[in-house]
Write a protein that holds these residues in place. Sequence first.
Motif, PDB file in Angstrom:
ATOM      1  N   ALA A  28     -42.493 -39.100 104.899  1.00 46.81           N
ATOM      2  CA  ALA A  28     -42.324 -38.461 106.205  1.00 46.81           C
ATOM      3  C   ALA A  28     -43.576 -37.724 106.650  1.00 46.81           C
ATOM      4  O   ALA A  28     -43.545 -37.050 107.680  1.00 46.81           O
ATOM      5  N   GLY A  29     -44.648 -37.820 105.893  1.00 42.66           N
ATOM      6  CA  GLY A  29     -45.899 -37.252 106.364  1.00 42.66           C
ATOM      7  C   GLY A  29     -46.624 -36.383 105.363  1.00 42.66           C
ATOM      8  O   GLY A  29     -46.111 -36.040 104.303  1.00 42.66           O
ATOM      9  N   VAL A  35     -46.922 -32.578 101.115  1.00 41.77           N
ATOM     10  CA  VAL A  35     -46.369 -33.908 101.341  1.00 41.77           C
ATOM     11  C   VAL A  35     -44.880 -33.769 101.628  1.00 41.77           C
ATOM     12  O   VAL A  35     -44.219 -32.868 101.110  1.00 41.77           O
ATOM     13  N   ARG A  36     -44.364 -34.663 102.476  1.00 39.95           N
ATOM     14  CA  ARG A  36     -42.972 -34.572 102.888  1.00 39.95           C
ATOM     15  C   ARG A  36     -42.304 -35.944 102.790  1.00 39.95           C
ATOM     16  O   ARG A  36     -42.897 -36.949 103.162  1.00 39.95           O
ATOM     17  N   ILE A  37     -41.070 -35.949 102.273  1.00 38.06           N
ATOM     18  CA  ILE A  37     -40.252 -37.166 102.288  1.00 38.06           C
ATOM     19  C   ILE A  37     -38.881 -36.843 102.870  1.00 38.06           C
ATOM     20  O   ILE A  37     -38.470 -35.683 102.931  1.00 38.06           O
ATOM     21  N   ARG A  38     -38.203 -37.879 103.317  1.00 35.17           N
ATOM     22  CA  ARG A  38     -36.896 -37.748 103.953  1.00 35.17           C
ATOM     23  C   ARG A  38     -35.898 -38.656 103.251  1.00 35.17           C
ATOM     24  O   ARG A  38     -36.235 -39.754 102.832  1.00 35.17           O
ATOM     25  N   VAL A  39     -34.659 -38.183 103.168  1.00 34.82           N
ATOM     26  CA  VAL A  39     -33.561 -39.035 102.719  1.00 34.82           C
ATOM     27  C   VAL A  39     -32.507 -38.982 103.828  1.00 34.82           C
ATOM     28  O   VAL A  39     -32.040 -37.915 104.207  1.00 34.82           O
ATOM     29  N   PRO A  40     -32.188 -40.137 104.403  1.00 45.05           N
ATOM     30  CA  PRO A  40     -31.181 -40.151 105.457  1.00 45.05           C
ATOM     31  C   PRO A  40     -29.789 -39.877 104.899  1.00 45.05           C
ATOM     32  O   PRO A  40     -29.465 -40.290 103.777  1.00 45.05           O
ATOM     33  N   TYR A  41     -28.997 -39.182 105.675  1.00 43.69           N
ATOM     34  CA  TYR A  41     -27.617 -38.909 105.279  1.00 43.69           C
ATOM     35  C   TYR A  41     -26.855 -40.235 105.210  1.00 43.69           C
ATOM     36  O   TYR A  41     -26.936 -41.060 106.120  1.00 43.69           O
ATOM     37  N   ARG A  42     -26.145 -40.425 104.105  1.00 40.30           N
ATOM     38  CA  ARG A  42     -25.280 -41.595 103.935  1.00 40.30           C
ATOM     39  C   ARG A  42     -24.039 -41.153 103.191  1.00 40.30           C
ATOM     40  O   ARG A  42     -24.105 -40.304 102.295  1.00 40.30           O
ATOM     41  N   THR A  60     -31.853 -32.567  93.613  1.00 40.86           N
ATOM     42  CA  THR A  60     -32.754 -32.413  92.470  1.00 40.86           C
ATOM     43  C   THR A  60     -33.720 -33.585  92.380  1.00 40.86           C
ATOM     44  O   THR A  60     -34.926 -33.396  92.184  1.00 40.86           O
ATOM     45  N   THR A  61     -33.217 -34.790  92.526  1.00 39.70           N
ATOM     46  CA  THR A  61     -34.060 -35.985  92.472  1.00 39.70           C
ATOM     47  C   THR A  61     -35.103 -35.958  93.585  1.00 39.70           C
ATOM     48  O   THR A  61     -36.278 -36.271  93.362  1.00 39.70           O
ATOM     49  N   LEU A  62     -34.687 -35.562  94.763  1.00 39.03           N
ATOM     50  CA  LEU A  62     -35.593 -35.476  95.908  1.00 39.03           C
ATOM     51  C   LEU A  62     -36.718 -34.476  95.634  1.00 39.03           C
ATOM     52  O   LEU A  62     -37.899 -34.762  95.867  1.00 39.03           O
ATOM     53  N   LEU A  63     -36.367 -33.306  95.111  1.00 39.65           N
ATOM     54  CA  LEU A  63     -37.371 -32.279  94.825  1.00 39.65           C
ATOM     55  C   LEU A  63     -38.315 -32.705  93.701  1.00 39.65           C
ATOM     56  O   LEU A  63     -39.526 -32.454  93.767  1.00 39.65           O
TER      57      LEU A  63
END
Length: 156
Positions: A28-29, A35-42, A60-63
């Motif tokens: 995400a940029g 640094v940034r990442i995104r996880v869409p809601y599902r 936790t996985t995202l972080l």
Amino acid sequence: MTDSFLDTLLPQLASGAAHTHALGFAFAGLDGDRVRIRVPYREDLVGDPETGVLAGGLVTTLLDHVGGLAVWVGLGAFRPVATLDLRVDYMRAAAPGRDLLAEARCYRLTRNLAFVRAWAFEDDPTDPVAAAQSAYMVSAEGEHRTGANLKPKPAA
């Protein structure tokens, strides 16, 4: 750090592994050294069907993953890293139905260690769902181990 690393490899590292791809992680940029990442809601990522809140393991996985990306940004290159320590402070539940973002910054690099701070949020980094403090082991350049040199040695 080369433009090729930032433009090509870093976005691939954000979502290229089987588990990050399956979870929907996306680059995400990059803003300076953050640094940034995104996880869409599902729905399949929800931990509590009654509330619709995303699973804590996903957070936790995202972080952890965005922390690894921050190490590579700090290094300016890809080198193997491994999580040594990860502390996550959950501050509130993620808002149901909302994408989750994670941002990280590597604030200290030594020869073999990297130290990172990260946070997960919906829109505003100052209102985090969770924050993390982590340490990663960084493989020294030229010391990468492959399958060939991981084979057990014959008994004497």
